[in-house]
Design a protein around this motif. Structure first.
Motif, short mmCIF file in Angstrom:
data_model
loop_
_atom_site.label_atom_id
_atom_site.label_comp_id
_atom_site.label_asym_id
_atom_site.label_seq_id
_atom_site.Cartn_x
_atom_site.Cartn_y
_atom_site.Cartn_z
N LEU A 153 0.81 -1.21 0.00
CA LEU A 153 0.00 0.00 0.00
C LEU A 153 0.84 1.26 0.00
O LEU A 153 0.29 2.36 -0.18
CB LEU A 153 -0.94 0.00 1.21
CG LEU A 153 -2.00 -1.10 1.25
CD1 LEU A 153 -2.77 -1.05 2.57
CD2 LEU A 153 -2.95 -0.98 0.08
N ARG A 154 2.12 1.14 0.19
CA ARG A 154 3.00 2.31 0.21
C ARG A 154 3.35 2.73 -1.22
O ARG A 154 4.40 2.41 -1.76
CB ARG A 154 4.27 1.99 1.00
CG ARG A 154 4.03 1.72 2.47
CD ARG A 154 5.31 1.31 3.19
NE ARG A 154 5.10 1.15 4.62
CZ ARG A 154 4.65 0.03 5.17
NH1 ARG A 154 4.35 -1.01 4.41
NH2 ARG A 154 4.48 -0.05 6.48
N VAL A 169 1.67 3.61 5.89
CA VAL A 169 0.76 2.54 6.28
C VAL A 169 0.91 2.26 7.77
O VAL A 169 2.04 2.10 8.27
CB VAL A 169 1.01 1.26 5.46
CG1 VAL A 169 0.03 0.16 5.87
CG2 VAL A 169 0.88 1.56 3.97
N ASP A 171 -0.43 -0.46 10.52
CA ASP A 171 -1.03 -1.80 10.63
C ASP A 171 -1.67 -1.96 12.00
O ASP A 171 -1.06 -1.65 13.04
CB ASP A 171 0.01 -2.89 10.40
CG ASP A 171 0.56 -2.87 8.98
OD1 ASP A 171 -0.23 -2.61 8.05
OD2 ASP A 171 1.77 -3.11 8.80
N GLN A 219 -4.54 0.11 8.06
CA GLN A 219 -4.98 -1.18 7.56
C GLN A 219 -5.28 -2.10 8.73
O GLN A 219 -4.38 -2.46 9.49
CB GLN A 219 -3.94 -1.81 6.64
CG GLN A 219 -4.36 -3.15 6.05
CD GLN A 219 -3.27 -3.78 5.21
OE1 GLN A 219 -2.11 -3.38 5.29
NE2 GLN A 219 -3.63 -4.77 4.40
#
Length: 524
Positions: A153-154, A169, A171, A219
């Protein structure tokens, strides 16, 4: 076997006039005749190009047709092949509603809903907040995006000023999965174990001016167990933050546009005794599933769209013995729809300007007959809430009518609630815990205020069409365009001032020019 063929060039020409450019259904409305960019040398008016107007296309009240980012990106299949669309043209700066681009000139996408269906690759519009829930039925562990994200996602996103921003991101692991999964099977330790399943993607995009300063995404992942099938609810959201303030979406520029949410708010007094209007929603009932009020959602009121909706409230005989408590419960449910005290007059109000807002009036309508409560009935229950909005067309900008809200009134209708013991359904009247369903409704209606045009015209005014631009080829009021009020591209005071300056320069050039000098020499 049926063979599918691609559309011919003649078939494609049928859709040319109906397709709007841009990812959100076009950027501008049809430009006015006085725009310099729309006139050709062949069919231009007499005053063109001496008195045409140069104005950027984004300086208009048109907000687009698919402004929520509800766009479907087609994927080529085995048949009906379509040519691959070229990459989007890079933009210098971001404006409200323009698509955000990645470093390789592709759309920055987040799953969104289109016509009630979730689309995995939907472009994200600048300064457009959204939050959607997508339900997926899983019979095995997911392998594809976005539930199981194989890619990082980066990614790098263009910041709108020639630079780039890397998505940060964060987590998180969710251990309580009650709000994400639902299954009809009994919980069991045996089953298919799926790890690192994406449960939520929450984006925060920080901006300043036309620049994106940073992007963070949280996320949320978890481990789920699949016995036979599991319904997974995944949350996707994007919030634009200017410092610590959330970017608000307008409903017009300046007037309201049809189908846009009505903007409302409550006044929050700051420390320096200045009022800040915080936006809140005005909503109607949106029943889902079983239609009960406890599970019903709320939908915003859209400008110009009359609507009626409701939900069902289970009421027992025991509840009808406590009528005051029942009326308070229904009133509390209705108040959840209307938490605002002020409504914005225009579609782009300033939260610090109190003149852009007006008070909401509340009116309680008593029941037609005054009756006492009995064992199986309660009277005066505010079961219906009606919102009446009065609007007025204040002008036309770029061919789009500009509507302002002049009044908003909220009224409540009282009705009696009595148990129905007729037929074979007598159990609610015998068992005090047995319930019947009673409707709680809400509605909204919009009324256009007609402007008084003055006294009726005389026969001479009706027949005298010399100055009527609609029924005469020669329009004399347009001779002084844009000084006259026929020009609606900007406020009349500004166009008058610019027109007088233009006349001044024309007279000055005539006096100092060659013809006037020859007249002075001949006079001497």
């Amino acid at each position: 076997m049926i063979k599918h063929m691609d559309c011919s060039s003649e078939d494609l020409k049928l859709f040319v006039s109906h397709c709007l450019p841009g990812p959100f259904g076009g950027q501008v409305s049809p430009a006015s005749d006085y725009q310099c960019s729309v006139q050709s040398l062949k069919n231009s008016p007499d005053w063109f190009p001496f008195l045409c107007v140069n104005s950027p296309p984004e300086n208009n009240p048109y907000l687009g047709l698919f402004y929520q980012g509800h766009t479907i990106t087609p994927e080529p299949g085995s048949s009906f092949q379509s040519p691959v669309s070229p990459a989007p043209v890079p933009v210098n700066v971001y404006i409200q509603g323009s698509p955000i681009l990645t470093l390789n000139d592709q759309y920055f996408t987040i799953p969104q809903k289109v016509l009630g269906q979730c689309v995995n690759n939907a472009p994200v519009a600048f300064l457009k907040n959204f939050q959607v829930n997508c339900v997926t039925l899983l019979r095995s562990c997911p392998t594809g995006s976005p539930i199981r994200t194989p890619t990082d996602l980066r990614i790098k996103v263009k910041n709108g000023q020639g630079g780039e921003v890397l998505v940060d991101v964060i987590d998180e692991v969710a251990f309580d999965l009650s709000q994400f999964i639902s299954s009809t099977d009994a919980p069991s330790d045996e089953g298919l174990l799926c790890e690192n399943v994406t449960l939520a993607l929450d984006y925060k995009l920080y901006w300043e001016g036309n620049d994106i300063t940073s992007i963070t995404v949280t996320q949320t992942v978890g481990t789920i167990t699949i016995n036979s099938s599991v319904a997974l609810t995944t949350r996707y959201s994007a919030v634009f933050l200017n410092g610590e303030l959330m970017g608000e979406t307008n409903s017009g520029n300046p007037g309201y546009q049809m189908g846009r949410p009505v903007i409302a708010g409550i006044v929050d007094t700051l420390d320096n005794n200045t009022g800040l209007v915080q936006r809140v929603s005005i909503s109607l009932w949106k029943p889902v599933s079983d239609g009960l009020c406890v599970s019903a959602e709320m939908k915003p009121i859209l400008f110009g769209e009359n609507s009626t909706s409701g939900c069902l409230l289970p009421v027992s005989r025991h509840n009808l013995t406590q009528c005051d408590l029942l009326r308070e419960t229904v009133t509390s449910l209705q108040n959840n729809l209307m938490t605002a005290t002020h409504v914005a007059k225009s579609g782009n109000p300033d939260p610090f300007t109190t003149t852009d807002w007006m008070n909401i009036s509340f009116l309680t309508q008593n029941s037609s007959t005054t009756m006492e409560d009995s064992t199986n009935s309660c009277f005066g229950v505010p079961s219906h809430q009606h919102i009446h909005v009065w609007s007025l067309i204040t002008g036309i900008v770029g061919g789009v009518p500009q509507r302002d809200i002049r009044a908003l009134q909220v009224s409540y209708s009282m009705s009696p609630w009595t148990l129905d013991c007729g037929g074979g359904g007598v159990s609610p009247c015998v068992d005090p815990t047995e319930t019947q369903l009673f409707p709680i409704t809400s509605s909204v209606s919009f009324t256009d205020i007609l402007v008084n045009t003055g006294p009726p015209k005389t026969r001479f005014q009706i027949n005298f069409t010399e100055y009527d631009c609609n029924r005469n080829d020669v329009c004399w009021p347009e001779l002084a365009f844009p000084i006259t009020k026929y020009y609606t591209g900007e406020p009349y005071s500004q166009s008058l001032a610019k027109g007088l300056i233009l006349v001044f320069f024309f007279i000055t050039a005539s006096i100092l020019g060659t013809p006037w000098r020859q007249i002075r020499q001949a006079w001497k």
